[in-house]
Design a protein around this motif. Structure first.
Motif, PDB file in Angstrom:
ATOM      1  N   ALA A 137       0.825  -1.213   0.000  1.00 13.99           N
ATOM      2  CA  ALA A 137       0.000   0.000   0.000  1.00 13.99           C
ATOM      3  C   ALA A 137       0.857   1.262   0.000  1.00 13.99           C
ATOM      4  O   ALA A 137       0.408   2.325  -0.443  1.00 13.99           O
ATOM      5  CB  ALA A 137      -0.928  -0.010   1.212  1.00 13.99           C
ATOM      6  N   LYS A 138       2.083   1.159   0.508  1.00 13.33           N
ATOM      7  CA  LYS A 138       2.976   2.319   0.559  1.00 13.33           C
ATOM      8  C   LYS A 138       3.795   2.496  -0.713  1.00 13.33           C
ATOM      9  O   LYS A 138       4.427   3.540  -0.900  1.00 13.33           O
ATOM     10  CB  LYS A 138       3.946   2.169   1.737  1.00 13.33           C
ATOM     11  CG  LYS A 138       3.274   2.115   3.099  1.00 13.33           C
ATOM     12  CD  LYS A 138       4.318   1.867   4.184  1.00 13.33           C
ATOM     13  CE  LYS A 138       3.677   1.741   5.557  1.00 13.33           C
ATOM     14  NZ  LYS A 138       4.662   1.454   6.618  1.00 13.33           N
ATOM     15  N   MET A 139       3.817   1.482  -1.555  1.00 11.73           N
ATOM     16  CA  MET A 139       4.740   1.483  -2.692  1.00 11.73           C
ATOM     17  C   MET A 139       4.165   2.230  -3.890  1.00 11.73           C
ATOM     18  O   MET A 139       2.988   2.101  -4.216  1.00 11.73           O
ATOM     19  CB  MET A 139       5.084   0.041  -3.098  1.00 11.73           C
ATOM     20  CG  MET A 139       5.821  -0.731  -2.019  1.00 11.73           C
ATOM     21  SD  MET A 139       6.144  -2.460  -2.477  1.00 11.73           S
ATOM     22  CE  MET A 139       7.449  -2.241  -3.685  1.00 11.73           C
ATOM     23  N   SER A 140       5.038   2.946  -4.556  1.00 11.88           N
ATOM     24  CA  SER A 140       4.667   3.570  -5.828  1.00 11.88           C
ATOM     25  C   SER A 140       4.737   2.529  -6.933  1.00 11.88           C
ATOM     26  O   SER A 140       5.296   1.435  -6.761  1.00 11.88           O
ATOM     27  CB  SER A 140       5.636   4.709  -6.150  1.00 11.88           C
ATOM     28  OG  SER A 140       6.937   4.200  -6.410  1.00 11.88           O
ATOM     29  N   LEU A 141       4.198   2.864  -8.080  1.00 14.03           N
ATOM     30  CA  LEU A 141       4.274   1.962  -9.222  1.00 14.03           C
ATOM     31  C   LEU A 141       5.722   1.665  -9.570  1.00 14.03           C
ATOM     32  O   LEU A 141       6.096   0.513  -9.833  1.00 14.03           O
ATOM     33  CB  LEU A 141       3.563   2.587 -10.425  1.00 14.03           C
ATOM     34  CG  LEU A 141       3.681   1.822 -11.753  1.00 14.03           C
ATOM     35  CD1 LEU A 141       3.063   0.434 -11.636  1.00 14.03           C
ATOM     36  CD2 LEU A 141       3.043   2.628 -12.886  1.00 14.03           C
ATOM     37  N   GLU A 142       6.555   2.698  -9.574  1.00  8.01           N
ATOM     38  CA  GLU A 142       7.962   2.515  -9.927  1.00  8.01           C
ATOM     39  C   GLU A 142       8.663   1.583  -8.938  1.00  8.01           C
ATOM     40  O   GLU A 142       9.496   0.754  -9.328  1.00  8.01           O
ATOM     41  CB  GLU A 142       8.687   3.862  -9.966  1.00  8.01           C
ATOM     42  CG  GLU A 142       8.267   4.785 -11.101  1.00  8.01           C
ATOM     43  CD  GLU A 142       6.951   5.520 -10.822  1.00  8.01           C
ATOM     44  OE1 GLU A 142       6.462   6.224 -11.719  1.00  8.01           O
ATOM     45  OE2 GLU A 142       6.415   5.388  -9.684  1.00  8.01           O
ATOM     46  N   GLU A 143       8.329   1.714  -7.659  1.00  8.40           N
ATOM     47  CA  GLU A 143       8.955   0.852  -6.649  1.00  8.40           C
ATOM     48  C   GLU A 143       8.496  -0.595  -6.785  1.00  8.40           C
ATOM     49  O   GLU A 143       9.278  -1.534  -6.574  1.00  8.40           O
ATOM     50  CB  GLU A 143       8.658   1.391  -5.259  1.00  8.40           C
ATOM     51  CG  GLU A 143       9.430   2.669  -4.943  1.00  8.40           C
ATOM     52  CD  GLU A 143       8.896   3.400  -3.719  1.00  8.40           C
ATOM     53  OE1 GLU A 143       9.688   4.101  -3.063  1.00  8.40           O
ATOM     54  OE2 GLU A 143       7.679   3.277  -3.434  1.00  8.40           O
ATOM     55  N   LYS A 144       7.241  -0.786  -7.147  1.00  4.51           N
ATOM     56  CA  LYS A 144       6.760  -2.154  -7.372  1.00  4.51           C
ATOM     57  C   LYS A 144       7.491  -2.788  -8.557  1.00  4.51           C
ATOM     58  O   LYS A 144       7.951  -3.936  -8.474  1.00  4.51           O
ATOM     59  CB  LYS A 144       5.252  -2.144  -7.628  1.00  4.51           C
ATOM     60  CG  LYS A 144       4.408  -1.792  -6.415  1.00  4.51           C
ATOM     61  CD  LYS A 144       2.927  -1.697  -6.789  1.00  4.51           C
ATOM     62  CE  LYS A 144       2.078  -1.294  -5.593  1.00  4.51           C
ATOM     63  NZ  LYS A 144       0.637  -1.150  -5.964  1.00  4.51           N
ATOM     64  N   ILE A 145       7.596  -2.055  -9.631  1.00  6.58           N
ATOM     65  CA  ILE A 145       8.292  -2.586 -10.810  1.00  6.58           C
ATOM     66  C   ILE A 145       9.767  -2.826 -10.491  1.00  6.58           C
ATOM     67  O   ILE A 145      10.370  -3.802 -10.958  1.00  6.58           O
ATOM     68  CB  ILE A 145       8.125  -1.630 -12.003  1.00  6.58           C
ATOM     69  CG1 ILE A 145       6.653  -1.599 -12.443  1.00  6.58           C
ATOM     70  CG2 ILE A 145       9.017  -2.042 -13.168  1.00  6.58           C
ATOM     71  CD1 ILE A 145       6.343  -0.561 -13.502  1.00  6.58           C
ATOM     72  N   GLY A 146      10.339  -1.958  -9.673  1.00  2.00           N
ATOM     73  CA  GLY A 146      11.739  -2.128  -9.280  1.00  2.00           C
ATOM     74  C   GLY A 146      12.001  -3.453  -8.588  1.00  2.00           C
ATOM     75  O   GLY A 146      13.067  -4.063  -8.754  1.00  2.00           O
TER      76      GLY A 146
END
Length: 760
Positions: free
Chosen positions: A36-45
């Motif tokens: 829930a805290k993660m941005s899209l970029e962080e998830k893809i990372g």
């Protein structure tokens, strides 16, 4: 890489008290909160697995790793070693990325880490399941002591074509044996609690059917019926997953027209829906990018397709990192696809205990005291000795007496770098004893050893260069072959017996090492011919990572000992076996053909409608060859001993059972020779009449027993309807009533047999 002060953000990482009673609920709550805290970029990372560049298995190398860690664009790193370097990278992640998510660190720990055991095909030849589990346990201890927490092993690909170089990395041709070994390797790596700092996340590879690549050419197409998949090739993967393996690596090949890394049926329908796998799926090296050359689209298209097929982590290619955001905006992938993959990565890290302590694997003290220990080296020596297969021993040439002079001649005699074998990426090649050095150390001056190169590995210098990559150097003498052989003969004149150290270099098998000629190279054959003409006993110590065609050698040499590539303790172990301190007990996990034209060749073939009559060599209008018999040179399960064993007739506790019963098949095995020894007693079964064609025999059990000379033991096998099941045309796993043959013996051809009936 810079060093930073250690600081872990307690507000995010917290304290993860992982207990069997509450783990699922607590883990899911933790991962939900983090997602829930993660941005899209962080998830893809998190879906991005990169290499640190120490060891590569492809042409691409990751760049700008440090800044990507700090931006949250890396989920894992492989081929980075040492607690110090891994700590530095982990500090960047947990101190300098926004959400401080730890990194997972992997390595190809295939048959040992620093203490190297025999190549996997050699380990399989031991048929010793507790020993194989121990080797994986030691590999896990040493790798985790160096900071790692993930291995890309076991490789469980069935292979029946010796042209394929990676046959060396697996357990051979048989479904049952390979499945048993897959289970032991997973348990050895992962132990009973992945949060312990000496357990290693296993990765089952290559999913799937990689060993059936057409023409034995690496990375090539696989085309196979579902019936054959389910009955012959898939069971070892399933056994590894059932044993608890928590990660799976996709294979490079396409499968019936759809490459594995884009195959939704394989990665989602079969793996997750049918097999209930809930772990992490990672591609092989740049496999997503390679989907472009397979013809599935550009990088954005293939990355989207791979993610939707069920891949969670993209190794090295960074197709996910660079294209998924755009694909999401265009609607070709969904948020839930990215969330699913990210969740699987995060759960894996949670199960490894990295959120609780990101540095649990970064203890330099462990590195110093738990690597290359006397205990580990002793196990390596034992494993090597049990892996060797005695292929021929005419007139009891072996064991040799511990006296006089032995000439060790050949290109494999003085190359320590080749002793570990292929895919031993963490081995210390500079400090690994050569065969000669190891033999001298083991024999402790009781035997004088003289040595000479004798011949180049191959006459073709370019081929030798390709076959000695990655530091696996073998000296090369550019003089005329006759001059080199003459010098070797002069050296051999000093000796009472000649040990010819010949065969493949370690990199003549392994990845991207397919071969179309499986003979010992001509340069080495000339040397052998000259050595035989001396009139002295010549023992061939054969180095190989695959079955070779040894028809000439079998006809002309009195003794052949196949030592595969025995690992760190090769030299010591060869001396142990040659001089009788160890009685060889290895059995072939793969069939050796008479010539390459017989390939693919394996024991569990099916009958044709025109089978060759038993004992016949050729019959017109029957399934055979004009120029060679159907028989292998050495059959699956074959291996001699310095002693001999006799088998009684098979005794069955019942000759008829129903679907709820089992029976016991037993034989008495007697050591009839002059040495104590070990024997692998093998059980095979044939379904005589079924709803579809069945193999002429299938391995269904084995037991490795030790017998003193003159001793007898009764060996029992329990056979139940479960052992008789197969996948029928509807892919239902069931047994069918009828008559079955049961065979017990010393290899897949030398067998006693009887029958029983299964009723409804």
């Amino acid at each position: 890489m810079k060093t930073f002060k250690i600081f872990v953000c307690a507000c995010l990482l917290g304290s993860v008290n992982f207990t069997s009673a509450q783990n699922d609920k607590k883990m899911n709550q933790y991962i939900d909160a983090l997602l829930a805290k993660m941005s899209l970029e962080e998830k893809i990372g998190q879906l991005n697995l990169v290499t640190a560049g120490e060891v590569t298995t492809g042409t691409a190398v990751s760049t700008d790793v440090e800044s990507k860690i700090m931006s949250g664009s890396i989920g894992g790193i492989f081929s980075m070693t040492s607690p110090q370097r891994i700590r530095q990278a982990q500090e960047l992640a947990v101190n300098h990325s926004r959400l401080k998510i730890p990194i997972i660190f992997g390595m190809d720990v295939i048959h040992g880490y620093k203490t190297i055991f025999p190549i996997p095909l050699g380990l399989a030849a031991s048929w010793n399941m507790p020993l194989i589990r121990q080797t994986a346990r030691v590999a896990a201890i040493e790798a985790t002591a160096d900071g790692l927490n993930w291995t890309f092993s076991p490789m469980v690909d069935i292979s029946r074509d010796a042209r394929w170089g990676r046959i060396s990395e697996g357990s051979g041709e048989d479904t049952y044996l390979s499945a048993r070994i897959a289970k032991e390797m997973v348990i050895g790596y992962q132990g009973d609690d992945l949060r312990k700092n000496n357990t290693l996340l296993a990765c089952v590879k290559h999913f799937a059917l990689y060993g059936a690549a057409e023409a034995g050419r690496d990375y090539n197409t696989t085309d196979m019926s579902l019936h054959r998949m389910y009955n012959e090739y898939l069971p070892p993967y399933k056994a590894a997953i059932d044993a608890g393996a928590l990660s799976v690596m996709t294979s490079f090949n396409d499968i019936n027209g759809v490459p594995a890394s884009a195959n939704h049926w394989l990665l989602t329908d079969l793996l997750r829906a049918d097999w209930k796998f809930d772990g992490l799926v990672v591609t092989d090296y740049t496999a997503v990018n390679e989907l472009v050359d397979h013809g599935l689209g550009d990088l954005q298209q293939v990355s989207a397709r791979s993610l939707k097929a069920g891949v969670d982590m993209d190794m090295v290619g960074e197709g996910f990192l660079t294209t998924l955001k755009k694909s999401l905006a265009q609607g070709t992938v969904r948020t839930q696809d990215i969330d699913r993959a990210c969740r699987n990565v995060l759960i894996t890290k949670y199960k490894l205990g990295l959120f609780d302590d990101p540095f649990r694997y970064c203890d330099p003290a462990r590195q110093k005291k738990e690597t290359l220990t006397d205990e580990h080296l002793s196990l390596a020596r034992k494993a090597a000795g049990e892996s060797f297969v005695l292929l021929k021993n005419q007139a009891q040439t072996l064991p040799l007496k511990k006296q006089g002079t032995v000439a060790v001649i050949g290109p494999l005699a003085n190359t320590g770098a080749n002793m570990p074998g292929t895919w031993s990426v963490s081995a210390d090649l500079e400090n690994t004893a050569s065969l000669v050095e190891g033999m001298r150390a083991a024999l402790d001056s009781k035997v004088k050893i003289v040595t000479h190169l004798g011949a180049n590995l191959t006459d073709d210098s370019a081929l030798q260069e390709r076959a000695t990559m990655f530091g696996r150097t073998i000296p090369r003498d550019e003089r005329a072959p006759e001059v080199i052989i003459d010098e070797a003969l002069q050296t051999s004149q000093q000796a009472d017996v000649i040990v010819a150290a010949l065969g493949e270099s370690s990199e003549m098998s392994g990845e991207s090492s397919s071969r179309t000629d499986l003979n010992i190279p001509t340069s080495q054959r000339r040397l052998l011919e000259a050595l035989i003409k001396t009139g002295k006993p010549v023992v061939l110590v054969l180095f190989t990572g695959r079955p070779l065609t040894l028809t000439w050698e079998n006809e002309h040499l009195p003794a052949i000992l196949n030592v595969w590539f025995g690992g760190t303790q090769t030299g010591n172990a060869v001396a142990d076996v040659l001089f009788g301190d160890i009685n060889p007990s290895g059995k072939l996990p793969v069939t050796f053909p008479q010539n390459i034209g017989q390939l693919p060749l394996y024991y569990s073939q099916k009958n044709t409608g025109r089978p060759l009559k038993q004992g016949a060599w050729f019959q017109k209008f029957r399934s055979n060859y004009l120029d060679v018999s159907n028989d292998p040179l050495y059959p699956f399960g074959y291996g001699l001993s310095y002693t001999t064993f006799s088998y009684s007739d098979i005794h069955l506790s019942n000759t008829k059972i129903n679907s709820g019963e089992s029976l016991t098949a037993s034989v008495q095995v007697t050591n009839t020779g002059k040495y104590d020894g070990q024997e692998v007693v093998q059980l095979y079964i044939r379904d005589l009449v079924a709803s579809q064609t069945r193999p002429i025999k299938e391995l269904k059990g084995f037991k490795k027993i030790a017998l003193n000379k003159g001793e007898s033991k009764t060996v029992e096998f329990t056979i139940s309807p479960e052992d008789l099941k197969f996948y029928n045309q509807q892919l239902e796993f069931s047994s069918e009533p009828g008559v079955f043959k049961v065979f017990i013996g010393t290899d897949s051809q030398d067998l006693q047999e009887t029958e029983f009936e299964l009723t409804i």
